[in-house]
Design a protein around this motif. Structure first.
Motif, short mmCIF file in Angstrom:
data_model
loop_
_atom_site.label_atom_id
_atom_site.label_comp_id
_atom_site.label_asym_id
_atom_site.label_seq_id
_atom_site.Cartn_x
_atom_site.Cartn_y
_atom_site.Cartn_z
N HIS A 45 -12.59 15.89 -3.90
CA HIS A 45 -11.33 16.24 -3.25
C HIS A 45 -10.87 17.64 -3.67
O HIS A 45 -10.46 18.45 -2.84
CB HIS A 45 -10.27 15.20 -3.60
CG HIS A 45 -8.96 15.44 -2.94
ND1 HIS A 45 -7.93 16.07 -3.56
CD2 HIS A 45 -8.53 15.14 -1.69
CE1 HIS A 45 -6.90 16.15 -2.74
NE2 HIS A 45 -7.24 15.60 -1.59
N GLN A 46 -10.96 17.93 -4.96
CA GLN A 46 -10.55 19.24 -5.47
C GLN A 46 -11.43 20.34 -4.87
O GLN A 46 -10.94 21.38 -4.44
CB GLN A 46 -10.62 19.25 -7.00
CG GLN A 46 -10.08 20.51 -7.65
CD GLN A 46 -11.08 21.66 -7.70
OE1 GLN A 46 -12.29 21.44 -7.86
NE2 GLN A 46 -10.60 22.87 -7.55
N ARG A 47 -12.74 20.11 -4.83
CA ARG A 47 -13.66 21.12 -4.29
C ARG A 47 -13.40 21.39 -2.81
O ARG A 47 -13.39 22.53 -2.36
CB ARG A 47 -15.11 20.67 -4.48
CG ARG A 47 -15.59 20.70 -5.92
CD ARG A 47 -16.96 20.07 -6.01
NE ARG A 47 -17.46 20.01 -7.36
CZ ARG A 47 -18.64 20.48 -7.74
NH1 ARG A 47 -19.44 21.04 -6.86
NH2 ARG A 47 -19.02 20.37 -8.99
N LEU A 48 -13.20 20.30 -2.04
CA LEU A 48 -12.95 20.48 -0.61
C LEU A 48 -11.60 21.16 -0.38
O LEU A 48 -11.47 22.00 0.51
CB LEU A 48 -13.01 19.13 0.11
CG LEU A 48 -14.39 18.48 0.18
CD1 LEU A 48 -14.29 17.10 0.80
CD2 LEU A 48 -15.37 19.35 0.95
N GLY A 49 -10.60 20.82 -1.20
CA GLY A 49 -9.30 21.48 -1.09
C GLY A 49 -9.40 22.95 -1.37
O GLY A 49 -8.78 23.78 -0.69
N ALA A 50 -10.18 23.31 -2.39
CA ALA A 50 -10.36 24.72 -2.73
C ALA A 50 -11.09 25.46 -1.60
O ALA A 50 -10.76 26.61 -1.28
CB ALA A 50 -11.14 24.85 -4.03
N THR A 51 -12.04 24.80 -0.99
CA THR A 51 -12.77 25.41 0.13
C THR A 51 -11.85 25.66 1.30
O THR A 51 -11.88 26.72 1.93
CB THR A 51 -13.96 24.52 0.55
OG1 THR A 51 -14.82 24.33 -0.58
CG2 THR A 51 -14.75 25.13 1.69
#
Length: 86
Positions: free
Chosen positions: A73-79
């Protein structure tokens, strides 16, 4: 006793309610099995890397999934946030 930090007119906080603990896997199948979910690349390297993290969940008990979901979730949010940057 009233909550002195609550705004005027706010409803009082509900009293804590004790709940019995859930029975430990009563009647549940506890065998860990592969999920068998196929990963289809999206073409975006950052999204693919984030979604690829889900593959580590195969064979992991459900209790161990949360940290991986939070990381994805954090990685996709950052993307997604990076799309708004000039």
């Amino acid at each position: 006793m009233p909550d002195l930090g609550a705004p005027p007119g706010a409803a009082p906080a509900p009293a804590a309610v004790a709940r019995p603990a859930a029975p430990a896997a009563a009647g549940r199948d506890t065998e860990v099995r592969p999920l068998g979910v196929e990963f289809t690349p999206t073409g975006d390297p950052e999204v693919d890397a984030a979604l690829g993290r889900l593959e580590v969940l195969d064979g992991v008990p459900t209790e161990g999934h949360l940290p991986v979901y939070e990381d994805v979730h954090q990685r996709l949010g950052a993307t997604l946030a990076a799309l708004d940057r000039p």
